[in-house]
Write a protein that holds these residues in place. Structure first.
Motif, PDB file in Angstrom:
ATOM      1  N   GLU A 158     -10.436 -22.162 -13.624  1.00 30.67           N
ATOM      2  CA  GLU A 158     -11.762 -21.570 -13.452  1.00 30.67           C
ATOM      3  C   GLU A 158     -12.431 -22.190 -12.230  1.00 30.67           C
ATOM      4  O   GLU A 158     -12.771 -23.367 -12.228  1.00 30.67           O
ATOM      5  N   PRO A 159     -12.616 -21.420 -11.153  1.00 33.57           N
ATOM      6  CA  PRO A 159     -13.194 -21.983  -9.926  1.00 33.57           C
ATOM      7  C   PRO A 159     -14.558 -22.640 -10.132  1.00 33.57           C
ATOM      8  O   PRO A 159     -14.868 -23.645  -9.488  1.00 33.57           O
ATOM      9  N   LEU A 160     -15.372 -22.084 -11.026  1.00 36.57           N
ATOM     10  CA  LEU A 160     -16.702 -22.650 -11.235  1.00 36.57           C
ATOM     11  C   LEU A 160     -16.654 -24.031 -11.889  1.00 36.57           C
ATOM     12  O   LEU A 160     -17.638 -24.778 -11.850  1.00 36.57           O
ATOM     13  N   ASP A 161     -15.521 -24.389 -12.480  1.00 39.05           N
ATOM     14  CA  ASP A 161     -15.402 -25.703 -13.114  1.00 39.05           C
ATOM     15  C   ASP A 161     -15.437 -26.842 -12.095  1.00 39.05           C
ATOM     16  O   ASP A 161     -15.605 -28.006 -12.469  1.00 39.05           O
ATOM     17  N   ALA A 162     -15.274 -26.530 -10.830  1.00 40.16           N
ATOM     18  CA  ALA A 162     -15.345 -27.561  -9.785  1.00 40.16           C
ATOM     19  C   ALA A 162     -16.772 -27.772  -9.305  1.00 40.16           C
ATOM     20  O   ALA A 162     -17.021 -28.617  -8.449  1.00 40.16           O
ATOM     21  N   SER A 163     -17.699 -27.015  -9.857  1.00 38.61           N
ATOM     22  CA  SER A 163     -19.093 -27.063  -9.411  1.00 38.61           C
ATOM     23  C   SER A 163     -19.990 -27.628 -10.507  1.00 38.61           C
ATOM     24  O   SER A 163     -19.548 -27.931 -11.609  1.00 38.61           O
ATOM     25  N   ALA A 164     -21.283 -27.731 -10.186  1.00 41.41           N
ATOM     26  CA  ALA A 164     -22.272 -28.174 -11.170  1.00 41.41           C
ATOM     27  C   ALA A 164     -22.897 -26.996 -11.903  1.00 41.41           C
ATOM     28  O   ALA A 164     -23.854 -27.182 -12.667  1.00 41.41           O
ATOM     29  N   VAL A 165     -22.390 -25.787 -11.706  1.00 43.82           N
ATOM     30  CA  VAL A 165     -22.875 -24.636 -12.480  1.00 43.82           C
ATOM     31  C   VAL A 165     -22.459 -24.837 -13.934  1.00 43.82           C
ATOM     32  O   VAL A 165     -21.291 -25.109 -14.228  1.00 43.82           O
ATOM     33  N   HIS A 166     -23.416 -24.719 -14.838  1.00 37.67           N
ATOM     34  CA  HIS A 166     -23.112 -24.952 -16.246  1.00 37.67           C
ATOM     35  C   HIS A 166     -22.364 -23.746 -16.819  1.00 37.67           C
ATOM     36  O   HIS A 166     -22.654 -22.600 -16.466  1.00 37.67           O
TER      37      HIS A 166
ATOM     38  N   LYS B 217     -20.012  -9.220  -9.594  1.00 36.82           N
ATOM     39  CA  LYS B 217     -19.779  -7.790  -9.848  1.00 36.82           C
ATOM     40  C   LYS B 217     -20.698  -6.933  -8.988  1.00 36.82           C
ATOM     41  O   LYS B 217     -20.273  -5.914  -8.413  1.00 36.82           O
ATOM     42  N   ASP B 218     -21.968  -7.382  -8.883  1.00 38.27           N
ATOM     43  CA  ASP B 218     -22.922  -6.629  -8.073  1.00 38.27           C
ATOM     44  C   ASP B 218     -22.534  -6.633  -6.596  1.00 38.27           C
ATOM     45  O   ASP B 218     -22.862  -5.692  -5.857  1.00 38.27           O
ATOM     46  N   LEU B 219     -21.851  -7.702  -6.168  1.00 37.74           N
ATOM     47  CA  LEU B 219     -21.394  -7.765  -4.775  1.00 37.74           C
ATOM     48  C   LEU B 219     -20.037  -7.103  -4.587  1.00 37.74           C
ATOM     49  O   LEU B 219     -19.568  -6.939  -3.452  1.00 37.74           O
ATOM     50  N   GLY B 220     -19.388  -6.771  -5.707  1.00 36.70           N
ATOM     51  CA  GLY B 220     -18.080  -6.130  -5.629  1.00 36.70           C
ATOM     52  C   GLY B 220     -16.965  -7.073  -5.257  1.00 36.70           C
ATOM     53  O   GLY B 220     -15.976  -6.678  -4.625  1.00 36.70           O
ATOM     54  N   VAL B 221     -17.099  -8.362  -5.659  1.00 34.11           N
ATOM     55  CA  VAL B 221     -16.047  -9.344  -5.365  1.00 34.11           C
ATOM     56  C   VAL B 221     -15.667 -10.058  -6.650  1.00 34.11           C
ATOM     57  O   VAL B 221     -16.386 -10.005  -7.659  1.00 34.11           O
ATOM     58  N   ALA B 222     -14.529 -10.741  -6.611  1.00 34.02           N
ATOM     59  CA  ALA B 222     -14.114 -11.550  -7.758  1.00 34.02           C
ATOM     60  C   ALA B 222     -15.035 -12.760  -7.872  1.00 34.02           C
ATOM     61  O   ALA B 222     -15.560 -13.250  -6.870  1.00 34.02           O
ATOM     62  N   ARG B 223     -15.207 -13.239  -9.102  1.00 35.66           N
ATOM     63  CA  ARG B 223     -16.126 -14.358  -9.296  1.00 35.66           C
ATOM     64  C   ARG B 223     -15.695 -15.569  -8.478  1.00 35.66           C
ATOM     65  O   ARG B 223     -16.521 -16.254  -7.880  1.00 35.66           O
ATOM     66  N   GLY B 224     -14.414 -15.827  -8.423  1.00 37.89           N
ATOM     67  CA  GLY B 224     -13.916 -16.975  -7.668  1.00 37.89           C
ATOM     68  C   GLY B 224     -14.203 -16.882  -6.187  1.00 37.89           C
ATOM     69  O   GLY B 224     -14.313 -17.900  -5.502  1.00 37.89           O
ATOM     70  N   ALA B 225     -14.356 -15.655  -5.674  1.00 36.57           N
ATOM     71  CA  ALA B 225     -14.609 -15.487  -4.240  1.00 36.57           C
ATOM     72  C   ALA B 225     -15.980 -16.016  -3.845  1.00 36.57           C
ATOM     73  O   ALA B 225     -16.210 -16.377  -2.683  1.00 36.57           O
TER      74      ALA B 225
ATOM     75  N   VAL C 212     -17.338 -18.772  -4.925  1.00 34.50           N
ATOM     76  CA  VAL C 212     -17.364 -20.236  -4.927  1.00 34.50           C
ATOM     77  C   VAL C 212     -16.917 -20.778  -3.572  1.00 34.50           C
ATOM     78  O   VAL C 212     -15.772 -20.584  -3.155  1.00 34.50           O
ATOM     79  N   GLY C 213     -17.842 -21.413  -2.879  1.00 29.76           N
ATOM     80  CA  GLY C 213     -17.515 -22.026  -1.593  1.00 29.76           C
ATOM     81  C   GLY C 213     -17.689 -21.109  -0.402  1.00 29.76           C
ATOM     82  O   GLY C 213     -17.435 -21.520   0.736  1.00 29.76           O
ATOM     83  N   ASP C 214     -18.134 -19.870  -0.594  1.00 25.04           N
ATOM     84  CA  ASP C 214     -18.338 -18.931   0.514  1.00 25.04           C
ATOM     85  C   ASP C 214     -19.840 -18.786   0.736  1.00 25.04           C
ATOM     86  O   ASP C 214     -20.506 -17.964   0.092  1.00 25.04           O
ATOM     87  N   ALA C 215     -20.389 -19.589   1.651  1.00 25.15           N
ATOM     88  CA  ALA C 215     -21.835 -19.610   1.879  1.00 25.15           C
ATOM     89  C   ALA C 215     -22.342 -18.262   2.375  1.00 25.15           C
ATOM     90  O   ALA C 215     -23.419 -17.809   1.972  1.00 25.15           O
ATOM     91  N   ALA C 216     -21.576 -17.616   3.248  1.00 24.97           N
ATOM     92  CA  ALA C 216     -22.013 -16.332   3.797  1.00 24.97           C
ATOM     93  C   ALA C 216     -22.119 -15.282   2.696  1.00 24.97           C
ATOM     94  O   ALA C 216     -23.073 -14.488   2.652  1.00 24.97           O
ATOM     95  N   LEU C 217     -21.161 -15.274   1.795  1.00 22.51           N
ATOM     96  CA  LEU C 217     -21.177 -14.325   0.685  1.00 22.51           C
ATOM     97  C   LEU C 217     -22.326 -14.648  -0.266  1.00 22.51           C
ATOM     98  O   LEU C 217     -23.041 -13.746  -0.732  1.00 22.51           O
ATOM     99  N   ALA C 218     -22.520 -15.953  -0.536  1.00 22.04           N
ATOM    100  CA  ALA C 218     -23.597 -16.356  -1.447  1.00 22.04           C
ATOM    101  C   ALA C 218     -24.966 -15.989  -0.886  1.00 22.04           C
ATOM    102  O   ALA C 218     -25.890 -15.658  -1.640  1.00 22.04           O
ATOM    103  N   ASP C 219     -25.108 -16.015   0.440  1.00 17.68           N
ATOM    104  CA  ASP C 219     -26.395 -15.682   1.063  1.00 17.68           C
ATOM    105  C   ASP C 219     -26.771 -14.214   0.866  1.00 17.68           C
ATOM    106  O   ASP C 219     -27.933 -13.832   1.057  1.00 17.68           O
ATOM    107  N   ARG C 220     -25.816 -13.401   0.481  1.00 19.27           N
ATOM    108  CA  ARG C 220     -26.098 -11.983   0.252  1.00 19.27           C
ATOM    109  C   ARG C 220     -26.720 -11.724  -1.117  1.00 19.27           C
ATOM    110  O   ARG C 220     -27.165 -10.623  -1.406  1.00 19.27           O
TER     111      ARG C 220
END
Length: 732
Positions: A563-571, A583-591, A593-601
């Motif tokens: 689980e990619p989120l297990d490497a983070s502080a997200v509970h 899902k709203d961005l149309g990407v896999a959840r793991g995508a 994690v670690g993609d600042a440009a994607l997260a900024d959307r």
């Protein structure tokens, strides 16, 4: 009979008012704490409920709630006691219920408190209380023999004459006056505002050798309220050793004037005025001043303890947050002279690969160089960690010489590492369990190397009181100190996060909601089944229930798991929310994690759901973690950079400018390691050109600093340093 429990709303209101915090935030915080939530969990994952209170504020709420609970339990006990005595009046009951402090409660209760037999009680048994009441009533017209002769002189009661009767009556008056709540409050205020702490040599101790430790304090006379904590603790220690005489002095006449102003309200005849004056002298000298001075001394000690503990905890926090070298191989050396240096090769996980004893300081330099070169060639360390104890600088110079000559790999870092507490760890039961096949001296070298790799993971194995970053740590309340340091360790461990698959049981037990038993269970299951693949796997640890999982999961990291989120502080409770975002961005959840440009959307405002406890604070935290999952809050590693030519105290001269490492911050200044086995002191007045009340505002443990040498005392092994001397003075 159990004391009645305060209603939650009343309790929250009291705590909020006394801490000047929002009542709603305090109420929700107390609900969470009462429900078993930990301070780190609440601070990190329940920000909406607490309105953003940080961990320090939440801890204050918890601590003050305990104070309020204790005060209210005492109030209930006092009310019950006074009622049982049949002494309760409506006025007294109202005063007891309205008392806002424990001190006022105790003052009001003092006349009714069971106690050992006093002189006043003995006088009452002789039937002299009516005479005492007469004196206090201060009648305008009265003759002493008419009122006191026959009724109170009674040889059978050991009242042989009129003077005996008046003496007993004065004892009763003195006690009653000294127990007046409003008078005690006023004298207590006078002590707090005007009391002076005085420190003198105890009688007959002028030539005592122990006195040398207290020369900086002897003869001091200063406002007690402004006395620094280190002086109060030094005075307490010196008094306990019998070499100092310590007191808090208040002008007696000022107290007596205040007492007379409150008691002498009529125009009594001279003989009553004389008796009352004698009684008031007795009240002040025998009862009021000694009692309230002792109380003020206790309060001063309590405040000094709090300050010393606060400083210790802050220093410990900075030390635990020291920059790690990281998961890289290390060659660690515990220096020694005659007995040699213990050299240990550690892999990137801190496991022992090989060890040897070398003798670079006893004429066997060539052999030592070959042995070190062989270890370096075989295990390719990224750095050499050298303990800073005896022969530390000499060993450091020897290794650096080998690097410069090419005998060791070019660019190999050579780092001086604090040995404080390493010997305590190496002889501990924990060290025997972790390194059963190694000698105590070799375990010390292992600890030094691991401290370089990850200071936090190694230092949690040592009692913080053995690390040497406090002041007068053995003189403060040990229970309070231990509790505060334990909280500090827990706070830092949870702030940094812990690798679930590499952490020791000692490190894991400081994770919120875990504790020693569950930590051992986690390690045992990991040893049996191999690394955890997901945080959800924690649920298989025996006795780790839903509450413990809720508290600890967010602080544990799994890198390279399923689980990619297990490497983070997200509970884990917010994984479905992140799934919606992806899902709203149309990407896999793991995508995400670690993609600042994607997260900024992500428009996080679209995901606010206050019914689910998800507001902007939580969403901002999630976004930060998606951009930089599991980011270590500690600084990047950097070497101290001691001056190579300065290796012993005799090398230091006034006027020199040297590199140093802050090792301890006290109320009076900062201690700086210059690499000569003797720390120098930057007095608080030499930290900056501006006034500095708290040295911790300017420097912290672990800071690299440049200092100018002001003075060197070889005999007393003292080095006076300045930081401000290297700073431009303020412009006028």
């Amino acid at each position: 009979m159990a004391s009645p429990k305060l209603e939650d709303a009343v309790r929250a209101a009291l705590v909020a008012r006394e801490l000047s915090l929002p009542q709603d935030a305090v109420g929700r915080t107390l609900q969470l704490l009462d429900g078993g939530a930990t301070v780190p969990f609440i601070a990190r994952y329940r920000k909406e409920a607490t309105q953003g209170l940080d961990d320090a504020a939440i801890q204050r709420v918890s601590d003050h709630a305990a104070i309020v609970d204790a005060r209210e339990a005492r109030r209930a006990t006092i009310l019950e006691s006074v009622r049982a005595q049949g002494s309760m009046t409506p006025e007294l009951e109202a005063q007891l219920k309205a008392a806002g402090t424990l001190a006022l409660l105790e003052d009001l209760y003092l006349p009714f408190k069971p106690r050992r037999r006093t002189r006043a009680q003995a006088a009452r048994e002789k039937g002299l209380e009516p005479l005492a009441r007469l004196l206090l009533s201060q009648p305008a017209q009265a003759a002493p023999r008419e009122l006191a002769g026959r009724p109170f002189v009674d040889a059978a009661k050991e009242v042989a004459n009129l003077e005996d009767a008046f003496a007993g009556a004065r004892d009763i008056v003195a006690e009653q006056v000294a127990e007046r709540a409003e008078l005690r409050a006023e004298v207590r205020r006078m002590f707090a505002e005007r009391g002076e702490l005085t420190i003198e040599v105890a009688r007959g101790k002028k030539d005592a050798p122990e006195l040398a430790r207290y020369q900086d304090h002897v003869g001091r006379r200063e406002k007690a309220a402004k006395a620094p904590s280190h002086r109060v603790l030094a005075a307490e220690r010196g008094e306990a050793e019998g070499v100092l005489r310590v007191s808090i002095e208040l002008p007696r006449e000022a107290v007596l004037i205040e007492v007379k102003r409150r008691v002498l309200t009529g125009r009594p005849p001279p003989w009553i005025l004389r008796e009352l004056s004698l009684a008031l002298d007795e009240a002040v000298d025998r009862l009021l001043l000694p009692s309230l001075e002792a109380e003020q001394r206790r309060e001063l000690k309590r405040a000094a303890d709090e300050e010393a503990i606060r400083v210790f905890a802050r220093n410990l926090e900075a030390l635990l947050l020291s920059a790690p070298l990281g998961a890289r191989p290390v060659l660690a050396i515990d220096p020694g002279l005659r007995t040699g240096c213990k050299a240990v090769s550690l892999d990137e996980s801190g496991d022992v690969l090989e060890f040897a004893t070398i003798y670079p300081h006893t004429g066997r330099e060539g052999e030592a160089a070959r042995d070190l070169a062989a270890l370096a060639k075989k295990h390719a360390p990224a750095a050499v960690a050298i303990g800073n104890g005896t022969a530390g600088r000499e060993t450091e110079a020897f290794v650096k010489k080998l690097v410069a000559s090419g005998a060791l790999p070019a660019g190999l870092k050579v780092v001086s590492v604090s040995e404080a507490g390493a010997s305590v760890y190496s002889a501990s039961e924990l060290a025997r369990q972790e390194l059963p096949a190694l000698d105590v001296s070799v375990r010390g070298a292992v600890s030094i190397g691991r401290r370089l790799q990850d200071p936090l993971a190694e230092l949690v194995k040592i009692d913080p009181r053995s690390i040497g970053v406090g002041q007068y740590q053995h003189d403060v309340d040990q229970a309070a100190l231990g509790e505060a340091l334990g909280r500090t360790v827990e706070a830092v461990v949870n702030r940094v996060g812990v690798d679930l698959n590499t952490a020791s049981a000692t490190l894991l037990q400081s994770v919120a909601g875990v504790g020693p038993a569950l930590a051992k269970g986690i390690v045992a299951l990991r040893a049996e089944r191999g690394p955890f693949r997901t945080r959800a796997g924690l649920r298989e640890v025996p006795r780790l229930g839903a509450k413990a999982f809720e508290q600890c999961a967010g602080f544990l990291r799994i890198r390279g798991g399923d689980e990619p989120l297990d490497a983070s502080a997200v509970h884990p409770e917010r994984y479905p929310l992140v799934a919606r975002m992806s899902k709203d961005l149309g990407v896999a959840r793991g995508a995400l994690v670690g993609d600042a440009a994607l997260a900024d959307r992500i428009d996080i405002s679209a995901y606010v759901d206050m019914d689910a406890g998800v507001g902007m604070p939580t969403l901002r935290d999630i976004l930060t973690e998606l951009k930089k999952p599991g980011r270590d809050p500690r600084a990047e590693f950097a070497e101290a950079g001691f001056d190579a030519a300065i290796t012993e105290l005799g090398h230091i001269q006034p006027g020199m400018v040297l590199n140093g490492l802050v090792t301890n911050v006290a109320a009076f200044g900062a201690f700086v390691d210059l690499g000569v086995h003797q720390d120098g002191l930057v007095h608080v007045s030499e930290l900056a050109w501006r006034f500095v009340k708290d040295p911790g505002e300017v420097v912290q443990v672990g800071d690299r600093v440049r200092v100018k040498v002001l003075a060197v005392d070889l005999q007393r092994r003292r080095i006076g340093l300045s930081i401000k001397a290297l700073l431009p003075p303020p412009s006028r």
